[in-house]
Write an enzyme that holds these catalytic residues in place. Structure first.
Site, PDB file in Angstrom:
ATOM      1  N   ASP A 262      94.597 -50.696 -27.999  1.00 33.18           N
ATOM      2  CA  ASP A 262      95.019 -50.683 -29.398  1.00 33.18           C
ATOM      3  C   ASP A 262      95.185 -49.234 -29.901  1.00 33.18           C
ATOM      4  OD1 ASP A 262      95.618 -52.030 -31.749  1.00 33.18           O
ATOM      5  OD2 ASP A 262      93.540 -52.038 -32.460  1.00 33.18           O
ATOM      6  N   HIS A 263      96.208 -48.998 -30.688  1.00 30.46           N
ATOM      7  CA  HIS A 263      96.397 -47.712 -31.392  1.00 30.46           C
ATOM      8  C   HIS A 263      96.112 -46.482 -30.547  1.00 30.46           C
ATOM      9  CE1 HIS A 263      97.237 -49.115 -35.419  1.00 30.46           C
ATOM     10  NE2 HIS A 263      96.281 -50.010 -35.282  1.00 30.46           N
TER      11      HIS A 263
ATOM     12  N   HIS B 133      93.322 -50.970 -42.270  1.00 35.32           N
ATOM     13  CA  HIS B 133      92.155 -51.043 -41.385  1.00 35.32           C
ATOM     14  C   HIS B 133      90.868 -50.854 -42.194  1.00 35.32           C
ATOM     15  CE1 HIS B 133      95.213 -49.554 -38.283  1.00 35.32           C
ATOM     16  NE2 HIS B 133      94.934 -50.806 -37.979  1.00 35.32           N
ATOM     17  N   GLY B 134      89.754 -51.307 -41.619  1.00 38.55           N
ATOM     18  CA  GLY B 134      88.465 -51.136 -42.295  1.00 38.55           C
ATOM     19  C   GLY B 134      88.227 -52.276 -43.268  1.00 38.55           C
TER      20      GLY B 134
ATOM     21  N   HIS C 246      98.365 -55.906 -38.392  1.00 42.63           N
ATOM     22  CA  HIS C 246      97.117 -55.138 -38.251  1.00 42.63           C
ATOM     23  C   HIS C 246      96.253 -55.338 -39.489  1.00 42.63           C
ATOM     24  CE1 HIS C 246      97.912 -52.522 -34.671  1.00 42.63           C
ATOM     25  NE2 HIS C 246      99.066 -53.155 -34.810  1.00 42.63           N
ATOM     26  N   GLY C 247      94.957 -55.042 -39.349  1.00 42.55           N
ATOM     27  CA  GLY C 247      94.078 -55.059 -40.524  1.00 42.55           C
ATOM     28  C   GLY C 247      93.724 -56.453 -40.998  1.00 42.55           C
TER      29      GLY C 247
ATOM     30  N   ASN D 256      95.490 -58.791 -35.528  1.00 36.66           N
ATOM     31  CA  ASN D 256      94.414 -57.919 -35.045  1.00 36.66           C
ATOM     32  C   ASN D 256      93.165 -58.019 -35.921  1.00 36.66           C
ATOM     33  OD1 ASN D 256      96.429 -57.108 -33.340  1.00 36.66           O
ATOM     34  ND2 ASN D 256      96.264 -54.934 -33.816  1.00 36.66           N
ATOM     35  N   VAL D 257      92.033 -58.241 -35.256  1.00 37.48           N
ATOM     36  CA  VAL D 257      90.747 -58.304 -35.955  1.00 37.48           C
ATOM     37  C   VAL D 257      89.792 -57.347 -35.251  1.00 37.48           C
ATOM     38  CG1 VAL D 257      88.821 -59.774 -36.653  1.00 37.48           C
ATOM     39  CG2 VAL D 257      91.144 -60.725 -36.531  1.00 37.48           C
TER      40      VAL D 257
ATOM     41  N   THR E 231      87.384 -54.701 -37.409  1.00 36.71           N
ATOM     42  CA  THR E 231      86.217 -54.348 -38.225  1.00 36.71           C
ATOM     43  C   THR E 231      85.218 -55.494 -38.314  1.00 36.71           C
ATOM     44  OG1 THR E 231      87.605 -52.850 -39.501  1.00 36.71           O
ATOM     45  CG2 THR E 231      85.525 -53.523 -40.518  1.00 36.71           C
TER      46      THR E 231
END
Ligand SMILES: [Zn+2]
Length: 292
Positions: A82-83, A181-182, A215-216, A237-238, A240
């Site tokens: 990822d990233h 994100h976060g 994402h996020g 995408n999971v 956090t």
């Protein structure tokens, strides 16, 4: 079933209007729990690692653990990096046995993003059936080593999306549409559903060609997730939430068992909590029973 790359899995999800959970793991205990949850639900699965665990444990160790689990699993499973802003690490992950990689050059200029993303796509496609994800626009917040301030977060320009995908030859596309994100600072973050719809129509309108990645995921309300899936987001995408699950389960266990010195019991607490989190996501994404 076992080891597969993401392209076919996600084209099928796009057609079927459901999304596959892409769960970030930082260690083997989490990896095993995510696989166990997906098997219970008979859901296709994407395991992901960000750059820090890929460097700490090493891509060869992570890929070997993934292969061992995927080969004996009854569901299709991918391993995705990822990233990753480092072209060298993208290549090393592909060499080691990751089935997908994301080159994140989204902070670069449009032309430089295309150049770096295309170089990774060419390399991975040259190795065989390895799927590449690229990003256009920038997702706000912090994901591992990538930090994007609110000022820097930029939405994906639909006019550039088609050119980006065509010139890079990527398999999966992550358009920035306002997710972050976060942990979200508000319960109702401003998401750009119309932009996602426009990009989906441009890239997949006539028949699914380029699966779209959201994402996020952590913190989005279930109805928002379902709406993004209905608009064509098929890889979700999971990250956090699974980090919180790991740390909270460890803390909770130790708080009440401070006199024990049995790491296996902590692992079991993490395993149980992670399975619950992943099963809930699989239900919301609509991919339970889609492994066949
Ligand atoms: Zn992300």
């Amino acid at each position: 079933m076992g080891v597969v790359s993401a392209r076919e899995m996600l084209l099928k999800a796009t057609e079927g209007k459901y999304a596959v959970g892409a769960f970030n793991v930082t260690n083997i205990v989490q990896m095993e729990a995510v696989v166990e949850a997906a098997e219970r639900k008979q859901a296709p699965l994407i395991l992901q690692t960000s750059v820090t665990p890929a460097r700490f444990l090493g891509v060869r160790v992570l890929a070997a653990a993934y292969r061992a689990m995927a080969e004996s699993a009854s569901i299709p499973i991918c391993l995705h990096l990822d990233h990753c802003a480092d072209v060298g690490l993208c290549r090393a992950a592909a060499d080691a046995g990751y089935t997908n990689v994301m080159i994140d050059a989204s902070k670069e200029t449009f032309e430089e993003n295309i150049r770096l993303t295309a170089s990774v796509a060419d390399y991975c496609h040259g190795l065989g059936d390895i799927t590449v994800e690229g990003e256009l626009g920038t997702v706000g917040g912090v994901e591992d080593q990538i930090k994007v301030t609110e000022d820097e977060a930029a939405l994906c320009d639909p006019d550039q999306a088609e050119e980006f995908v065509r010139r890079t030859r990527i398999d999966l596309f992550a358009p920035a549409i306002g997710t972050a994100h976060g942990v979200y600072k508000t319960k109702t973050p401003k998401l750009h559903f119309d932009r996602l719809r426009t990009i989906f129509d441009l890239l997949n309108g006539t028949s699914p060609r380029v699966p779209l990645v959201i994402h996020g995921g952590t913190g989005l309300q279930d109805d928002v997730v379902r709406r993004l899936v209905a608009l064509g987001g098929c890889k979700f995408n999971v990250s956090t939430e699974l980090k919180h699950t790991l740390i909270d389960a460890t803390f909770d266990y130790l708080s009440t068992h401070r006199d024990e010195y049995d790491p296996g019991r902590i692992d079991r607490a993490v395993n149980k909590a992670t399975i619950q989190t992943v099963e809930r996501w699989i239900d919301v994404l609509g991919c339970a029973g889609k492994a066949g």
